[in-house]
Design an enzyme around this catalytic site. Structure first.
Site, short mmCIF file in Angstrom:
data_model
loop_
_atom_site.label_atom_id
_atom_site.label_comp_id
_atom_site.label_asym_id
_atom_site.label_seq_id
_atom_site.Cartn_x
_atom_site.Cartn_y
_atom_site.Cartn_z
N THR A 94 1.27 -4.26 4.27
CA THR A 94 0.93 -4.48 5.68
C THR A 94 0.30 -5.85 5.94
O THR A 94 0.25 -6.29 7.09
CB THR A 94 -0.03 -3.40 6.19
N THR A 115 0.82 -1.22 0.00
CA THR A 115 0.00 0.00 0.00
C THR A 115 0.85 1.26 0.00
O THR A 115 0.49 2.26 -0.60
CB THR A 115 -0.93 0.01 1.22
#
Length: 345
Positions: A109, A29
């Site tokens: 993540t 991300t």
């Protein structure tokens, strides 16, 4: 003696050069981009290079002498044993260089806690390694990526981070890789450690309040330089009304061990016990964990582990217990030795 001038070092003495920090990009991300500034959860992942990300963070140049390289460009849900080994070996080679004081890995993540734990247990260096990601892409309003990366570089460049193993930096917090777990699909405060963070980044400076209690890096029994293959370990997630079909399918898949993410304190439904007993008869290790996300699984409490020759995870969550079991099975296969690994690390 030289004269101290605020902000200018000591006149008459050679100023200490900035720390050398290498950034390794792997996607995620933090390298994503959305169609609009309000796309905080729906966006294209892993489209920006590490050079693109660093170009938008000019303030980082004041912290350290930074070099950057792109190793992968993928969401971390795609990370497997091959990626863990390649990343670990590259970091190990960098940490051996005199001009490298620390390493920062930008990472998705989803499995950042798994990768960080793997590095925490296999890198033989006291130099800081910081794994960092973001919950919002750089294109989003209030993206956490730029500050997370800035803080990660601050920590990697700091002598205070030496000897603390691999760290995960997020949301102004510094977490030990052993404890940290992702706990939310979208919140910026997604990362939590059951015993709290090691410290914080306050006004651009790391502040530590506690130390990792379990062995890691230079005290670990595993070295990334000596590992070329990792055994396959499976996880089965328990639920109410469970039958043994999923367990038996996992056993037939070729795994060397099975982490059973049980209910409560490692409770095993009666309908599943026989299949797990069969696993040990087939030479497959069984590790009782808990799906709760916290607390200890106590040996010989919910199940007679000694009788079945099963193991327990202690306080480790199932997906990180899998990482530890992969490493443990690269050496001794004795059940007592394997159990000791969970109680030690």
């Amino acid at each position: 003696m030289g004269i101290l001038v605020p902000g200018a070092g000591v006149i008459g003495l050679t100023a200490r050069p900035k720390a050398g920090v290498v950034l390794i990009g792997t996607g995620g991300t933090i390298a994503g981009r959305g169609a609009s500034p309000v796309n905080t959860s729906a966006y294209d992942c892993s489209v920006l290079s590490i050079d693109d990300i660093l170009a938008d963070l000019p303030a980082a140049a004041s912290i350290a002498d930074i070099s950057a390289e792109q190793l992968f460009q993928s969401g971390s849900e795609n990370f497997g044993s091959a990626q863990l080994l390649q990343l670990g070996k590259r970091i190990s080679s960098l940490l051996k260089r005199d001009d490298v004081d620390g390493v920062v890995v930008t990472h998705g993540t989803d499995t950042i806690d798994e990768t960080a734990y793997f590095l925490h247990l296999t890198l033989k260096s006291a130099k800081p390694v910081v794994v960092v990601g973001a919950m919002r892409p750089p294109s989003a309003l209030s993206s956490d990526g730029p500050l997370n990366l800035y803080n990660a570089i601050v920590v990697a460049a700091s002598p205070l981070a030496h000897g603390k193993g691999t760290l995960v930096v997020a949301n102004d917090e510094i977490h030990t890789a052993r404890d940290v777990v992702k706990t939310s699909t979208f919140k910026q405060e997604a990362f939590r450690s059951p015993y709290g963070p090691l410290g914080y980044i306050v006004e651009g400076k790391p502040v530590f309040y506690r130390l990792p209690a379990r062995p890691h890096t230079v005290e670990s029994e595993w070295s990334i330089d000596e590992i070329d293959v990792l055994p396959e370990i499976g996880i089965v997630y328990a639920h109410g009304g469970m039958n043994d079909s999923m367990v038996r399918a996992m056993l037939d898949s070729g795994v060397k061990a099975l982490i059973y993410a049980a209910t409560g304190n490692g409770n095993v439904a009666t309908s599943v016990v026989a299949s797990l007993v069969d696993a040990r008869a087939r030479g497959i290790h069984v590790v009782r964990g808990s799906r709760t996300g916290g607390g200890m699984v106590i040996r010989n409490a919910a199940q007679p582990d000694d009788h079945y020759d099963w193991l327990v995870t202690d306080d480790q969550v199932p997906h990180k217990a899998r990482i530890l079991m992969m490493l443990a099975l690269t050496g001794e296969h004795n059940a007592r030795t394997l159990q000791n690994a969970f109680l030690t690390y």
